[in-house]
Design a protein around this motif. Structure first.
Motif, PDB file in Angstrom:
ATOM      1  N   TYR A  31      -6.107  -3.926  -5.905  1.00  0.00           N
ATOM      2  CA  TYR A  31      -6.364  -2.500  -5.752  1.00  0.00           C
ATOM      3  C   TYR A  31      -7.689  -2.117  -6.388  1.00  0.00           C
ATOM      4  O   TYR A  31      -8.002  -2.550  -7.507  1.00  0.00           O
ATOM      5  CB  TYR A  31      -5.233  -1.688  -6.391  1.00  0.00           C
ATOM      6  CG  TYR A  31      -3.934  -1.784  -5.639  1.00  0.00           C
ATOM      7  CD1 TYR A  31      -3.716  -1.025  -4.486  1.00  0.00           C
ATOM      8  CD2 TYR A  31      -2.935  -2.642  -6.069  1.00  0.00           C
ATOM      9  CE1 TYR A  31      -2.524  -1.121  -3.785  1.00  0.00           C
ATOM     10  CE2 TYR A  31      -1.740  -2.744  -5.371  1.00  0.00           C
ATOM     11  CZ  TYR A  31      -1.541  -1.983  -4.230  1.00  0.00           C
ATOM     12  OH  TYR A  31      -0.367  -2.085  -3.538  1.00  0.00           O
ATOM     13  N   LEU A  53      -7.348   2.896  -3.124  1.00  0.00           N
ATOM     14  CA  LEU A  53      -6.601   4.030  -3.660  1.00  0.00           C
ATOM     15  C   LEU A  53      -7.504   5.259  -3.662  1.00  0.00           C
ATOM     16  O   LEU A  53      -8.714   5.152  -3.869  1.00  0.00           O
ATOM     17  CB  LEU A  53      -6.127   3.729  -5.084  1.00  0.00           C
ATOM     18  CG  LEU A  53      -5.166   2.547  -5.226  1.00  0.00           C
ATOM     19  CD1 LEU A  53      -4.970   2.200  -6.699  1.00  0.00           C
ATOM     20  CD2 LEU A  53      -3.828   2.854  -4.566  1.00  0.00           C
ATOM     21  N   ILE A  75       1.549   0.935  -6.097  1.00  0.00           N
ATOM     22  CA  ILE A  75       1.330  -0.377  -6.711  1.00  0.00           C
ATOM     23  C   ILE A  75       2.628  -1.018  -7.192  1.00  0.00           C
ATOM     24  O   ILE A  75       2.817  -2.234  -7.066  1.00  0.00           O
ATOM     25  CB  ILE A  75       0.342  -0.233  -7.887  1.00  0.00           C
ATOM     26  CG1 ILE A  75      -1.040   0.157  -7.364  1.00  0.00           C
ATOM     27  CG2 ILE A  75       0.268  -1.512  -8.705  1.00  0.00           C
ATOM     28  CD1 ILE A  75      -2.014   0.527  -8.454  1.00  0.00           C
TER      29      ILE A  75
END
Length: 245
Positions: A31, A53, A75
């Motif tokens: 991420y 994100l 997540i």
């Protein structure tokens, strides 16, 4: 399974640590909270592995809390079922966005295992980039200097987020400091600049830091130098030292 907070370093892909690179290569999903960290991560993983994100550029605490809660919810399942990584420039525990995620996970998803992989930080890398030596025994303070702030006090300071260099410079000079600025140090994105002229940094850039040292500061650096006549600093000769070995 684990969520790894991986420090990518200041921005050059080859300054990612060996451990950080290994974690990224083995993660099921990586991420990224922003464009710069994403570009560094892509030097080590495929684009299919990246999970972007969305974090709003705002100081509205309600909107930020909502964004971090949504990120944690995205997540957490992947960190339970496999290994996930969250990348951030610098070090995850030093003025990093990762702290928001960690606290949110601890509050709403306490079963997620977390592990930190430290990264090279501009807070330390600046010394090499600016050609500065912080000798043994010297004090160094880390301060934030956003929006023209000019914190003072210690003999030596490293200031980050210098977004208004001219205003910060004026305050520091008036307080008796000599100042050197560094912009985008060890970063592949944008132009690296090292200067003592704040007018060269009139345009605002979040990735600008400064090293401030009190003017006329007396520095007594330890040395192992020898006198020119071949004798050591304490008056003994090189042959005397040889005989003692």
């Amino acid at each position: 399974m684990t969520l790894y907070g991986v420090g990518l370093g200041p921005g050059e892909a080859d300054l990612v640590t060996v451990r950080g690179k290994r974690v990224l290569e083995n993660a099921d999903v990586v991420y990224s909270p922003g464009r710069l960290s994403r570009s560094v991560a892509l030097e080590h993983v495929s684009e299919e592995t990246i999970g972007d994100l969305d974090f709003p550029m705002t100081k509205d605490e309600a909107k930020l809390r909502t964004a971090w809660k949504a990120a944690a919810a995205e997540i957490a399942p992947n960190a339970r079922e496999g290994d996930a990584a969250f990348v951030t420039l610098g070090d995850p525990n030093v003025y990093s966005t990762f702290g928001h995620l960690r606290r949110t996970l601890e509050a709403f998803h306490p079963d997620v295992d977390l592990e930190i992989v430290p990264g090279v930080s501009a807070v330390t890398a600046f010394a090499t980039a600016l050609g500065v030596e912080i000798e043994a025994g010297a004090g160094l303070s880390l301060r934030e200097a956003a929006n023209g702030a000019a914190p003072t006090g210690p003999d030596r300071m490293i200031l980050f987020k210098v977004t208004d260099a001219p205003a910060t410079h004026e305050g520091l000079v008036d307080a008796g400091y000599d100042v050197t600025y560094g912009r985008r140090l060890f970063m592949e994105q944008g132009e690296t600049l090292v200067t003592a002229d704040p007018s060269a940094l009139a345009d605002r850039d979040y990735y600008t830091l400064a090293y401030a040292e009190k003017r006329d500061l007396e520095i007594d650096s330890a040395t192992a130098a020898f006198a020119r006549d071949g004798g050591s600093v304490d008056g003994s000769s090189a042959s005397d030292d040889h005989e003692r070995t």
